[in-house]
Scaffold this active site. Structure first.
Site, PDB file in Angstrom:
ATOM      1  N   THR A  79      -0.041   4.324   0.348  1.00  0.00           N
ATOM      2  CA  THR A  79      -0.619   5.453   1.081  1.00  0.00           C
ATOM      3  C   THR A  79       0.418   6.063   2.022  1.00  0.00           C
ATOM      4  O   THR A  79       0.995   5.367   2.854  1.00  0.00           O
ATOM      5  CB  THR A  79      -1.845   5.000   1.914  1.00  0.00           C
ATOM      6  OG1 THR A  79      -2.783   4.396   1.043  1.00  0.00           O
ATOM      7  CG2 THR A  79      -2.470   6.165   2.648  1.00  0.00           C
ATOM      8  N   GLY A 108      -1.946   1.045   5.020  1.00  0.00           N
ATOM      9  CA  GLY A 108      -2.372   2.294   5.645  1.00  0.00           C
ATOM     10  C   GLY A 108      -1.228   3.224   5.968  1.00  0.00           C
ATOM     11  O   GLY A 108      -0.100   2.800   6.179  1.00  0.00           O
ATOM     12  N   SER A 164       7.741   2.121   4.048  1.00  0.00           N
ATOM     13  CA  SER A 164       6.358   2.504   4.338  1.00  0.00           C
ATOM     14  C   SER A 164       5.343   1.787   3.453  1.00  0.00           C
ATOM     15  O   SER A 164       4.203   1.595   3.866  1.00  0.00           O
ATOM     16  CB  SER A 164       6.191   4.014   4.210  1.00  0.00           C
ATOM     17  OG  SER A 164       6.140   4.418   2.856  1.00  0.00           O
ATOM     18  N   GLY A 192       4.922   9.191   0.102  1.00  0.00           N
ATOM     19  CA  GLY A 192       5.530  10.493  -0.189  1.00  0.00           C
ATOM     20  C   GLY A 192       5.625  11.365   1.051  1.00  0.00           C
ATOM     21  O   GLY A 192       6.623  12.056   1.271  1.00  0.00           O
ATOM     22  N   ASP A 193       4.592  11.322   1.869  1.00  0.00           N
ATOM     23  CA  ASP A 193       4.604  12.089   3.119  1.00  0.00           C
ATOM     24  C   ASP A 193       5.735  11.620   4.027  1.00  0.00           C
ATOM     25  O   ASP A 193       6.436  12.432   4.640  1.00  0.00           O
ATOM     26  CB  ASP A 193       3.277  11.941   3.857  1.00  0.00           C
ATOM     27  CG  ASP A 193       2.107  12.524   3.086  1.00  0.00           C
ATOM     28  OD1 ASP A 193       2.308  13.530   2.361  1.00  0.00           O
ATOM     29  OD2 ASP A 193       1.002  11.984   3.190  1.00  0.00           O
ATOM     30  N   LYS A 230       3.499  -1.957   4.426  1.00  0.00           N
ATOM     31  CA  LYS A 230       2.418  -2.131   5.402  1.00  0.00           C
ATOM     32  C   LYS A 230       1.164  -1.434   4.890  1.00  0.00           C
ATOM     33  O   LYS A 230       1.242  -0.500   4.097  1.00  0.00           O
ATOM     34  CB  LYS A 230       2.834  -1.555   6.745  1.00  0.00           C
ATOM     35  CG  LYS A 230       4.057  -2.238   7.315  1.00  0.00           C
ATOM     36  CD  LYS A 230       4.531  -1.549   8.578  1.00  0.00           C
ATOM     37  CE  LYS A 230       5.841  -2.155   9.028  1.00  0.00           C
ATOM     38  NZ  LYS A 230       6.872  -1.194   9.218  1.00  0.00           N
ATOM     39  N   ASP A 273       0.854  -1.193   0.000  1.00  0.00           N
ATOM     40  CA  ASP A 273       0.000   0.000   0.000  1.00  0.00           C
ATOM     41  C   ASP A 273       0.889   1.243   0.000  1.00  0.00           C
ATOM     42  O   ASP A 273       1.701   1.417   0.897  1.00  0.00           O
ATOM     43  CB  ASP A 273      -0.893  -0.022   1.244  1.00  0.00           C
ATOM     44  CG  ASP A 273      -1.870   1.137   1.327  1.00  0.00           C
ATOM     45  OD1 ASP A 273      -1.902   1.972   0.391  1.00  0.00           O
ATOM     46  OD2 ASP A 273      -2.597   1.218   2.328  1.00  0.00           O
TER      47      ASP A 273
END
Length: 109
Positions: A21, A60, A55, A24-25, A58, A19
């Protein structure tokens, strides 16, 4: 990235993406962390690439933030493999230099 007047490609690690999501953050958050630690541009990109890569393994955005220890362990493991195998590829040189040129591991763990 342009580093010391040269265009450099900063590779990441290979992972199985589940995932994306928040990737980028997290990359940007890791980059800001590196700025506060006074890492140079190359080290900041290496570190941030690893955080972004981890990141996506995982589900979410909330639970996909890797621990600092996890990121530093990967950097150290890659550098160790390079030392043992005398690997000379670009990615191994980058990670080995990351560990060898700074006391990042002892400063944060």
């Amino acid at each position: 990235a342009r580093i010391d007047g040269k265009l450099k490609i900063i590779p990441s690690i290979k992972v199985k993406a589940i995932d994306s999501t928040g990737a980028g953050d997290l990359f940007h958050g890791a980059f800001v962390y590196c700025l506060t630690q006074k890492f140079n541009l190359e080290k900041s990109l290496i570190f941030s690439n690893i955080v972004g890569a981890l990141s996506v393994t995982k589900i979410g955005g909330r639970f996909s933030v890797p621990a600092l220890d996890e990121v530093l362990k990967i950097i150290n493991d890659i550098a160790t493999v390079r030392k043992k195998t005398r690997e000379t590829s670009h990615i191994f040189k980058i990670y080995f230099n990351f560990v060898a040129s700074d006391d990042v591991l002892t400063r944060h763990i």
